[in-house]
Write a protein that holds these residues in place. Structure first.
Motif, PDB file in Angstrom:
ATOM      1  N   LEU A   1       0.982  -1.252   0.139  1.00 13.04           N
ATOM      2  CA  LEU A   1      -0.026   0.101   0.038  1.00 13.04           C
ATOM      3  C   LEU A   1       0.924   1.304   0.109  1.00 13.04           C
ATOM      4  O   LEU A   1       0.750   2.158   0.973  1.00 13.04           O
ATOM      5  CB  LEU A   1      -0.908  -0.010   1.259  1.00 13.04           C
ATOM      6  CG  LEU A   1      -1.915  -1.041   1.141  1.00 13.04           C
ATOM      7  CD1 LEU A   1      -2.730  -1.084   2.478  1.00 13.04           C
ATOM      8  CD2 LEU A   1      -2.951  -1.137  -0.112  1.00 13.04           C
TER       9      LEU A   1
ATOM     10  N   GLY B   1      -1.773   2.244  -2.760  1.00 12.86           N
ATOM     11  CA  GLY B   1      -2.651   2.984  -2.004  1.00 12.86           C
ATOM     12  C   GLY B   1      -3.623   3.563  -3.068  1.00 12.86           C
ATOM     13  O   GLY B   1      -4.927   3.288  -2.582  1.00 12.86           O
TER      14      GLY B   1
ATOM     15  N   ALA C   1      -4.112   3.577   6.129  1.00  7.94           N
ATOM     16  CA  ALA C   1      -5.039   2.801   5.386  1.00  7.94           C
ATOM     17  C   ALA C   1      -6.362   2.890   6.264  1.00  7.94           C
ATOM     18  O   ALA C   1      -7.327   3.056   5.642  1.00  7.94           O
ATOM     19  CB  ALA C   1      -4.722   1.572   4.720  1.00  7.94           C
TER      20      ALA C   1
END
Length: 291
Positions: free
Chosen positions: A9, A14, A41
């Motif tokens: 991510l 992401g 996140a």
């Protein structure tokens, strides 16, 4: 519900995770090992499920998008390929394709791997710089294998479309690497080479837009670009050699005060750039990757 897992991510992972929320009937799993990344996140709801477990992310996944550095992608193939269920679509976002396509040969026959490279990014990496709009208007390059299933190619195209990409372009790994060496990697080589000049910090107060534009990408991630340069050494070396020859011809014309030669070279280069601008406006520029 189907399951789509994103491994890594960072900036690209992401952005893809955030951009794919709500895609068809898929539950989006975002996986990363970094605790700060996972906390970010979760706080920003960048996936339906956030985890630090590769096993949890890939278990029974219909689609796995590997958003790691190139070497990390190869390591993932070797360490986790056998854990993917039969029929899984596995793809990546790596900036080199020949080395990754070669590495994918270790994957079990039941995994359908299709190489991928969304042509988007920023100078700074990390999930904090990601955005669901990062891929809007970008070309999404794919390098299918001869036995790639058409239904998975179509699925990957729908994913790119949902992310807002301009188009999806299918090409060979070698063609991709040759072109990326010229359109991306050598630009980074030039930027960092300019920043290596011992007189750079003597220029305070004299820096204009052209210097900032050319060196903008020099503040790169050294570990990532070391891998990208090293894994595409053949194509990048050939591209650097062509640039060296071109720079030499300009140096000789300037040093020799040959105004006629210099004028012709500048006019030639200027005309070619204007032609490329027109091709980009028409959308013709991408066809170089197809042909």
């Amino acid at each position: 519900m189907k399951k789509l897992a994103i491994i890594g991510l960072g900036l690209i992972g992401g952005s893809i995770s955030a951009g794919l929320k709500g895609f068809e009937d898929y539950t989006i799993y975002g996986m990363d090992l970094d605790s700060d990344t996972l906390e970010y996140a979760r706080e920003h709801h960048m996936a339906d499920v956030v985890t630090d477990s590769v096993e949890e992310a890939v278990a029974d996944a219909d689609v796995v998008i590997c958003c790691l550095h190139p070497q990390g992608i190869l390591d993932f193939f070797r360490q986790h390929g056998e854990k993917l269920r039969p029929g899984t679509l596995l793809t990546d976002v790596g900036g080199v394709k020949s080395a990754i396509m070669e590495g994918a040969k270790c994957l079990p026959d039941w995994v359908d791997f299709i190489g991928g490279h969304p042509m988007a990014g920023r100078e700074r990496g990390g999930i904090q710089n990601s955005t669901r709009r990062l891929l809007w208007g970008a070309h999404y390059i794919i390098t299918p294998r001869p036995d790639s299933r058409q239904e998975n190619i179509d699925l990957l195209k729908r994913i790119a479309d949902y992310l807002g990409c301009r188009d999806t372009v299918s090409t060979s790994a070698k063609k991709h690497d040759d072109i990326i060496a010229y359109t991306s990697q050598i630009m980074h080589v030039m930027a960092v080479a300019i920043c290596d000049d011992p007189h750079m910090f003597d220029c305070s107060g004299f820096v204009g837009g052209s210097f900032r534009d050319v060196t903008r990408i020099a503040a790169l991630e050294p570990d990532l670009w070391t891998e990208l340069f090293s894994m595409n050494a053949e194509s990048l070396t050939a591209t650097i050699q062509r640039l060296e020859e071109s720079l030499k011809s300009y140096r000789e014309a300037i040093a020799g005060a040959d105004r006629d030669v210099l004028m012709k070279k500048l006019q030639h280069s200027s005309d070619r750039k204007r032609r490329m601008n027109l091709e980009h406006q028409r959308g013709d520029d991408i066809y170089a990757l197809i042909n």
